[in-house]
Design a protein around this motif. Sequence first.
Motif, PDB file in Angstrom:
ATOM      1  N   ASP A 273      -9.364   5.729  -8.956  1.00 53.08           N
ATOM      2  CA  ASP A 273      -9.421   4.354  -9.452  1.00 53.08           C
ATOM      3  C   ASP A 273      -8.044   3.695  -9.418  1.00 53.08           C
ATOM      4  OD1 ASP A 273     -12.183   4.418  -9.953  1.00 53.08           O
ATOM      5  OD2 ASP A 273     -11.872   5.390 -11.891  1.00 53.08           O
ATOM      6  N   LEU A 274      -6.996   4.489  -9.618  1.00 53.86           N
ATOM      7  CA  LEU A 274      -5.647   3.936  -9.470  1.00 53.86           C
ATOM      8  C   LEU A 274      -5.421   3.497  -8.034  1.00 53.86           C
ATOM      9  CD1 LEU A 274      -2.748   3.372 -10.518  1.00 53.86           C
ATOM     10  CD2 LEU A 274      -2.181   5.713  -9.831  1.00 53.86           C
ATOM     11  N   TRP A 275      -5.855   4.310  -7.068  1.00 53.69           N
ATOM     12  CA  TRP A 275      -5.676   3.940  -5.662  1.00 53.69           C
ATOM     13  C   TRP A 275      -6.422   2.645  -5.345  1.00 53.69           C
ATOM     14  CZ3 TRP A 275      -7.424   9.513  -4.058  1.00 53.69           C
ATOM     15  CH2 TRP A 275      -6.464  10.428  -4.517  1.00 53.69           C
ATOM     16  N   LYS A 276      -7.605   2.454  -5.954  1.00 53.91           N
ATOM     17  CA  LYS A 276      -8.350   1.205  -5.757  1.00 53.91           C
ATOM     18  C   LYS A 276      -7.577   0.026  -6.345  1.00 53.91           C
ATOM     19  CE  LYS A 276     -12.909   3.433  -5.803  1.00 53.91           C
ATOM     20  NZ  LYS A 276     -14.175   3.612  -6.579  1.00 53.91           N
ATOM     21  N   TRP A 277      -6.968   0.248  -7.518  1.00 54.52           N
ATOM     22  CA  TRP A 277      -6.152  -0.802  -8.126  1.00 54.52           C
ATOM     23  C   TRP A 277      -4.998  -1.171  -7.197  1.00 54.52           C
ATOM     24  CZ3 TRP A 277      -1.067  -1.428  -9.284  1.00 54.52           C
ATOM     25  CH2 TRP A 277      -0.715  -2.461 -10.162  1.00 54.52           C
ATOM     26  N   MET A 278      -4.354  -0.172  -6.607  1.00 54.77           N
ATOM     27  CA  MET A 278      -3.236  -0.416  -5.700  1.00 54.77           C
ATOM     28  C   MET A 278      -3.691  -1.195  -4.466  1.00 54.77           C
ATOM     29  SD  MET A 278      -1.521   3.381  -6.067  1.00 54.77           S
ATOM     30  CE  MET A 278      -0.117   3.099  -4.998  1.00 54.77           C
ATOM     31  N   GLU A 279      -4.840  -0.812  -3.936  1.00 55.45           N
ATOM     32  CA  GLU A 279      -5.377  -1.520  -2.769  1.00 55.45           C
ATOM     33  C   GLU A 279      -5.683  -2.970  -3.111  1.00 55.45           C
ATOM     34  OE1 GLU A 279      -8.719  -0.859   0.738  1.00 55.45           O
ATOM     35  OE2 GLU A 279      -8.898   0.227  -1.153  1.00 55.45           O
ATOM     36  N   ASN A 280      -6.269  -3.198  -4.275  1.00 54.42           N
ATOM     37  CA  ASN A 280      -6.578  -4.558  -4.700  1.00 54.42           C
ATOM     38  C   ASN A 280      -5.306  -5.379  -4.897  1.00 54.42           C
ATOM     39  OD1 ASN A 280      -9.342  -4.114  -4.681  1.00 54.42           O
ATOM     40  ND2 ASN A 280      -9.412  -3.505  -6.838  1.00 54.42           N
ATOM     41  N   TYR A 281      -4.272  -4.737  -5.434  1.00 55.29           N
ATOM     42  CA  TYR A 281      -2.995  -5.441  -5.599  1.00 55.29           C
ATOM     43  C   TYR A 281      -2.467  -5.918  -4.253  1.00 55.29           C
ATOM     44  CZ  TYR A 281       1.990  -6.214  -5.962  1.00 55.29           C
ATOM     45  OH  TYR A 281       3.237  -6.769  -5.848  1.00 55.29           O
ATOM     46  N   GLU A 282      -2.474  -5.045  -3.264  1.00 61.16           N
ATOM     47  CA  GLU A 282      -1.931  -5.416  -1.963  1.00 61.16           C
ATOM     48  C   GLU A 282      -2.755  -6.514  -1.303  1.00 61.16           C
ATOM     49  OE1 GLU A 282      -1.114  -2.052   0.531  1.00 61.16           O
ATOM     50  OE2 GLU A 282       0.604  -1.445  -0.706  1.00 61.16           O
ATOM     51  N   LYS A 283      -4.081  -6.449  -1.467  1.00 62.57           N
ATOM     52  CA  LYS A 283      -4.937  -7.494  -0.895  1.00 62.57           C
ATOM     53  C   LYS A 283      -4.719  -8.831  -1.589  1.00 62.57           C
ATOM     54  CE  LYS A 283      -8.720  -4.552   0.770  1.00 62.57           C
ATOM     55  NZ  LYS A 283     -10.150  -4.173   0.593  1.00 62.57           N
ATOM     56  N   LYS A 284      -4.545  -8.783  -2.901  1.00 62.79           N
ATOM     57  CA  LYS A 284      -4.395 -10.009  -3.679  1.00 62.79           C
ATOM     58  C   LYS A 284      -3.063 -10.690  -3.432  1.00 62.79           C
ATOM     59  CE  LYS A 284      -4.276 -11.722  -8.463  1.00 62.79           C
ATOM     60  NZ  LYS A 284      -4.485 -11.385  -9.899  1.00 62.79           N
ATOM     61  N   THR A 285      -2.013  -9.912  -3.355  1.00 67.11           N
ATOM     62  CA  THR A 285      -0.660 -10.483  -3.329  1.00 67.11           C
ATOM     63  C   THR A 285       0.024 -10.430  -1.974  1.00 67.11           C
ATOM     64  OG1 THR A 285       0.454  -8.398  -3.882  1.00 67.11           O
ATOM     65  CG2 THR A 285      -0.385  -9.721  -5.725  1.00 67.11           C
ATOM     66  N   GLY A 286      -0.483  -9.580  -1.067  1.00 66.32           N
ATOM     67  CA  GLY A 286       0.234  -9.359   0.180  1.00 66.32           C
ATOM     68  C   GLY A 286       1.454  -8.481   0.005  1.00 66.32           C
ATOM     69  N   GLY A 287       1.575  -7.846  -1.159  1.00 68.75           N
ATOM     70  CA  GLY A 287       2.715  -6.988  -1.453  1.00 68.75           C
ATOM     71  C   GLY A 287       2.477  -5.537  -1.085  1.00 68.75           C
ATOM     72  N   ASN A 288       3.377  -4.682  -1.529  1.00 72.11           N
ATOM     73  CA  ASN A 288       3.289  -3.246  -1.251  1.00 72.11           C
ATOM     74  C   ASN A 288       3.613  -2.455  -2.497  1.00 72.11           C
ATOM     75  OD1 ASN A 288       4.639  -4.423   1.581  1.00 72.11           O
ATOM     76  ND2 ASN A 288       2.888  -3.099   1.845  1.00 72.11           N
ATOM     77  N   VAL A 289       2.933  -1.324  -2.657  1.00 73.16           N
ATOM     78  CA  VAL A 289       3.108  -0.488  -3.832  1.00 73.16           C
ATOM     79  C   VAL A 289       2.854   0.959  -3.440  1.00 73.16           C
ATOM     80  CG1 VAL A 289       0.694  -0.715  -4.598  1.00 73.16           C
ATOM     81  CG2 VAL A 289       2.497  -0.346  -6.292  1.00 73.16           C
ATOM     82  N   LEU A 290       3.513   1.891  -4.111  1.00 75.79           N
ATOM     83  CA  LEU A 290       3.270   3.314  -3.884  1.00 75.79           C
ATOM     84  C   LEU A 290       3.178   4.013  -5.231  1.00 75.79           C
ATOM     85  CD1 LEU A 290       6.025   5.187  -4.470  1.00 75.79           C
ATOM     86  CD2 LEU A 290       6.774   4.132  -2.345  1.00 75.79           C
ATOM     87  N   ALA A 291       2.631   5.225  -5.202  1.00 72.16           N
ATOM     88  CA  ALA A 291       2.521   6.032  -6.413  1.00 72.16           C
ATOM     89  C   ALA A 291       3.084   7.414  -6.136  1.00 72.16           C
ATOM     90  CB  ALA A 291       1.065   6.141  -6.868  1.00 72.16           C
ATOM     91  N   LEU A 292       3.686   8.011  -7.151  1.00 71.50           N
ATOM     92  CA  LEU A 292       4.131   9.391  -7.011  1.00 71.50           C
ATOM     93  C   LEU A 292       3.770  10.167  -8.271  1.00 71.50           C
ATOM     94  CD1 LEU A 292       7.189   9.988  -8.588  1.00 71.50           C
ATOM     95  CD2 LEU A 292       7.787   8.262  -6.913  1.00 71.50           C
ATOM     96  N   ALA A 293       3.160  11.317  -8.050  1.00 66.05           N
ATOM     97  CA  ALA A 293       2.757  12.177  -9.153  1.00 66.05           C
ATOM     98  C   ALA A 293       3.936  13.038  -9.591  1.00 66.05           C
ATOM     99  CB  ALA A 293       1.592  13.063  -8.721  1.00 66.05           C
ATOM    100  N   HIS A 294       3.798  13.635 -10.770  1.00 66.37           N
ATOM    101  CA  HIS A 294       4.842  14.527 -11.269  1.00 66.37           C
ATOM    102  C   HIS A 294       4.262  15.526 -12.251  1.00 66.37           C
ATOM    103  CE1 HIS A 294       5.096  12.496 -15.244  1.00 66.37           C
ATOM    104  NE2 HIS A 294       4.853  11.400 -14.565  1.00 66.37           N
ATOM    105  N   ASN A 295       5.006  16.573 -12.496  1.00 65.42           N
ATOM    106  CA  ASN A 295       4.658  17.591 -13.482  1.00 65.42           C
ATOM    107  C   ASN A 295       3.278  18.194 -13.277  1.00 65.42           C
ATOM    108  OD1 ASN A 295       6.769  16.024 -15.732  1.00 65.42           O
ATOM    109  ND2 ASN A 295       6.856  18.234 -15.401  1.00 65.42           N
ATOM    110  N   GLY A 296       3.040  18.651 -12.037  1.00 66.52           N
ATOM    111  CA  GLY A 296       1.841  19.452 -11.811  1.00 66.52           C
ATOM    112  C   GLY A 296       1.825  20.685 -12.684  1.00 66.52           C
ATOM    113  N   ASN A 297       3.012  21.140 -13.091  1.00 61.63           N
ATOM    114  CA  ASN A 297       3.106  22.340 -13.939  1.00 61.63           C
ATOM    115  C   ASN A 297       2.522  22.121 -15.325  1.00 61.63           C
ATOM    116  OD1 ASN A 297       5.309  20.547 -14.460  1.00 61.63           O
ATOM    117  ND2 ASN A 297       6.456  22.178 -15.455  1.00 61.63           N
TER     118      ASN A 297
END
Length: 648
Positions: A251-275
């Motif tokens: 659902d976060l990835w869908k939010w990111m896709e919607n952001y880019e479609k809405k604004t024409g911008g760019n966004v990325l995500a990075l995970a952390h602390n798999g441990n």
Amino acid sequence: MNTTALATTIATLLAIPFCAFAADEAVNTDIGTLDKEKGGEAFKKRPYSPYAERKFPMKPLFGDTHLHTGFSMDAGAFGCRLTPRDAYRFARGEQVMASSGQPAKLSRPLDFLVVADHSDNMGMFSDLLAGKPELLADPTGRRWYDMIQSGQGQTAAFELIGKFSQGQFPKALEYAPGTRGYRGAWQETIDAAEAYNDPGHFTAFIGYEWTSLDKGNNFHRNVIFRDNADRASQVEPMTCVPPLGSTNPIDLWKWMENYEKKTGGNVLALAHNGNLSNGEMFPIVEAFGKPIDREYCEQRAKWEVLYETTQMKGDGEAHPFLSPNDEFADYETWDFGNLDGSVKKKKEMLEFEYTRSALKNGLKLEAKFGANPYKFGLVGSSDAHTGLASFEEDNFFGKTTAGEPSPHRLTAVFMDNAKSGVKIMDWQVTSSGYAVVWAEENTRHSIFDAMMRRETYATTGSRMVVRFFGGWDFEKADADSREPAVTGYRKGVPMGGDLNAADAAGKSPGFLVAAMKDPLSGNLDRIQIIKGWLDAKGDTQEKVYDVVWSGDRKPDAKGKLPSVGNTVDVENATWTNTIGAPELISVWKDPDFDAKQRAFYYVRVIEIPTPRWTAYDAKRFQVKPLSGTQMTTTERAYTSPIWFNPAK
């Protein structure tokens, strides 16, 4: 003077220099003799300067993609009073007053910073602290406020965080998108980044941390915008509480896709602390109740191009249980349990938590689905909840305000979950780390683009400079260059890239690796290349190769390189650079290459031992550490991998 006369005069004056000398005559001036030959040379197209018109990245930029301020609910509850503006001021090199009331300043400014305050309840705690009437009207809000005012802030903090992590946070106290308090905090986050962004000198990114927890298991992602306020202000962060939010990364990835479609911008995500995910960060069978398929693999690879492999809650590159033949795998290991310590760690969880095993399992999933969900670059960052991106061993301001420098933190408890038995001491908090990018300039666009192509590496707190290239035509002589990047980009691909399988016929890939020490840290012990591959049976394998090292050491009969030694004087928190090397460079070819097998390669650079922050604390505060306290460290860097996929 009439117009005709004026025109004649100007034409005459302009013509003087050219009429005075014939084209084939030499001209003598105070800058030398100009003749026809020299005149022609002056207009050659190729520049003399080797630095002119370069198109490849030449700047290693050091930053932090994961810093919290008092706008984060948990940071505020633990005593942080610094704002995003304070955080950017500090990162740019200014002295600020820490929340604990002591001055703080970096040895060297950062090049960039992402203030990544938690998405959920952003700004809530600072309003609670201020006694906003709408929060005190709720009985729980009033009780927490009274506890804080009476000196029981830490107890209130644990209760508040525990209720959120277990999905029991009071609805009346939630700061959600669309509410005035939430919108105000997000807008101030954006405004602070805009105010302190200084293209060419310091980059202040707009960002936040999507704070997904599932029964205490960590699924957090940091979301970073390439864009300025005009686009970022059009949205509010994705949160985790339904119905507006979700804890599912899809659902976060869908939010990111919607952001880019809405604004024409760019966004990325990075995970952390798999441990701290208890085996859930890097699934290979199913994710959130649904089977892993090609779409999942493609979407994760598209949106999560980086992974935070080292930070204050432990190092996540490798684990000794998973890599028993790797003598450096047990480094700042946090394998106690999940994020809130509610469930203890089990060994069968480890495979799905660590960077190296995720990279290996990514090869397996790619062979099955045709897409690799774990094809990510590597960065480090702090996850400090103090507003201070300060993680140098001799200048460590801790994970939380309660863990800022004091005579007590060497013996204090960081977490103690009585129900599960998970107990972590403050001395086990790691002083880490940096996100490093190779960029053409210090701007949002240039750094973000470097992140997207994965031309990044992580360090655990040292500012060593590392280059890594892979190709098919590297020669030993290439390691003699003082500018390995010139050859590296010409003959190969940089960290984060892919080797072309079409060039593999009859060849083994070669790798040009180079590292220079941080002038304020220890010399270099060695450079290693870690290889992971998928064998003929479809099983994952790994091997660590010592590529180049300091001194005249020689591997023994089993290939093990002797230790570099140790010059640390723990009692005085000092060391000498009488061992190790200030720089290392080499060309290495894979002796075990099989063009039919999927593989990845990444570099690990190891420094000589130096004092850990605990040694500096013991010296400065004259405190005796607890038995078992780790007092030295071997700082290191991890590059993004270079991948090889067989020809189809």
